[in-house]
Enzyme design. Structure first.
Site, PDB file in Angstrom:
ATOM      1  N   LEU A 169      66.702  16.711  37.999  1.00 59.14           N
ATOM      2  CA  LEU A 169      66.860  17.257  36.649  1.00 59.14           C
ATOM      3  C   LEU A 169      67.187  16.149  35.655  1.00 59.14           C
ATOM      4  O   LEU A 169      66.704  16.162  34.509  1.00 59.14           O
ATOM      5  CB  LEU A 169      67.952  18.330  36.643  1.00 59.14           C
ATOM      6  CG  LEU A 169      68.243  18.998  35.297  1.00 59.14           C
ATOM      7  CD1 LEU A 169      66.992  19.635  34.706  1.00 59.14           C
ATOM      8  CD2 LEU A 169      69.361  20.036  35.448  1.00 59.14           C
ATOM      9  N   LYS A 170      67.981  15.166  36.069  1.00 59.78           N
ATOM     10  CA  LYS A 170      68.326  14.065  35.166  1.00 59.78           C
ATOM     11  C   LYS A 170      67.072  13.293  34.752  1.00 59.78           C
ATOM     12  O   LYS A 170      66.943  12.886  33.592  1.00 59.78           O
ATOM     13  CB  LYS A 170      69.330  13.130  35.842  1.00 59.78           C
ATOM     14  CG  LYS A 170      69.742  11.923  34.991  1.00 59.78           C
ATOM     15  CD  LYS A 170      70.467  12.353  33.709  1.00 59.78           C
ATOM     16  CE  LYS A 170      70.785  11.184  32.792  1.00 59.78           C
ATOM     17  NZ  LYS A 170      71.818  10.292  33.315  1.00 59.78           N
ATOM     18  N   LEU A 171      66.140  13.091  35.669  1.00 58.40           N
ATOM     19  CA  LEU A 171      64.906  12.389  35.312  1.00 58.40           C
ATOM     20  C   LEU A 171      64.092  13.194  34.303  1.00 58.40           C
ATOM     21  O   LEU A 171      63.506  12.621  33.368  1.00 58.40           O
ATOM     22  CB  LEU A 171      64.078  12.106  36.562  1.00 58.40           C
ATOM     23  CG  LEU A 171      64.664  11.104  37.562  1.00 58.40           C
ATOM     24  CD1 LEU A 171      63.682  10.865  38.702  1.00 58.40           C
ATOM     25  CD2 LEU A 171      65.028   9.785  36.886  1.00 58.40           C
TER      26      LEU A 171
END
Length: 291
Positions: A169-171
């Protein structure tokens, strides 16, 4: 509050030191390890190795810049895993590849150590104000154990799914953030090259609903020529590179993200430690010096 009293930081840079300040306000103590033996908080005890931190702390929180730093601090006789007790909890807030996050999870499982990948969305202003968004991957039980820590450093915790989901999700989020900044920078470059008044242009963009509050903050920084690092270019370029690799592994076509990565590679060459909004300054410099 949690029965945990001491948070052991592996990495203690701009983000981690601010997290520590807010954890102390919430009643925790902190110890830390950095390769240099120092960090941003003179009131925090620094220990000789990640393993020493893990032996001392109730919960270990990792905040390092990349896969290589994660590997160096987690594994081997002086790594954090070597010092963690069975049943320990390790919170990995680093922005790393899904593969590195999974490898850490697998290594932890072999030692019966719970690992939560929980990178955060937000820069130093959000870390200061304890308003980060925590993007966590892990089991419900591990999320419950980590909740007092997450509540102390952030305004919201998103349970993205099983372990590894937070890293993915961070990417997604940082890719969108980087692409949005690149679009802003290119638009500003055109406006300046076309002869629009600089002050008018920057002020106009600050009033447009189509531009996010985050990017408006970057526009204000660029207007003043102040690229003090809230999120350094070298880290944005690294995250874009990780996203490209992750997409390629799944055969997901991302031509826009690929082009944006090249722009941040250029900016990293010019201003690696400046805020990633320095891309605006790089393009402005190009058009200002166009013969």
């Amino acid at each position: 509050m949690s029965t945990a009293k001491t948070i052991g930081f592996i990495g203690f840079g701009a983000m981690a030191s601010r997290m520590a300040t807010n954890l102390k306000k919430a009643g925790f103590a902190a110890v830390a390890y950095t390769p240099s033996g120092k960090g941003g908080d003179e009131n925090t005890a620094f220990l000789p190795s990640p393993a020493d931190v893990a032996r001392t702390a109730d919960i270990v929180l990792v905040c390092v810049p990349d896969d290589e730093a994660l590997s160096a601090s987690m594994y081997g006789p002086q790594g954090a895993l070597a010092g963690m007790p069975e049943g320990g909890l390790l919170l990995n807030t680093s922005s790393v590849s899904p593969e590195a996050a999974q490898a850490l999870l697998d290594a932890g499982q072999k030692l019966k150590v719970s690992v939560v990948d929980c990178p955060v969305s937000g820069s130093t202003p959000e870390a200061d104000s304890a308003s980060l968004v925590v993007l966590a991957g892990g089991s419900e039980d591990d999320m419950a154990r980590a909740k007092p820590v997450f509540d102390a450093i952030g305004r919201l915790t998103i349970h993205a799914g099983p372990a590894g989901s937070g890293a993915r999700l961070k990417l997604v989020i940082n890719g969108i953030m980087g692409a949005g900044l690149a679009a802003v920078a290119e638009g500003i470059a055109y406006g300046l090259a076309a002869g629009l008044d600089r002050t008018m242009l920057f002020d106009a963009l600050d009033n447009m609903a189509v531009i996010s509050p985050h990017h408006k903050r970057k526009i204000k920084m660029a207007k003043e020529g102040d690229f003090s690092p809230q999120f350094p270019t070298r880290l944005m370029q690294k995250d874009m590179r990780l996203l490209l690799d992750a997409c390629a592994r799944l055969a997901v076509p991302v031509p826009t993200m690929a082009a944006v990565t090249q722009e941040f590679s250029l900016t990293r060459r010019a201003a690696a430690d400046a805020d990633y909004s320095a891309l605006i300054g790089v393009l402005e410099n190009i058009v200002a010096n166009d013969p």
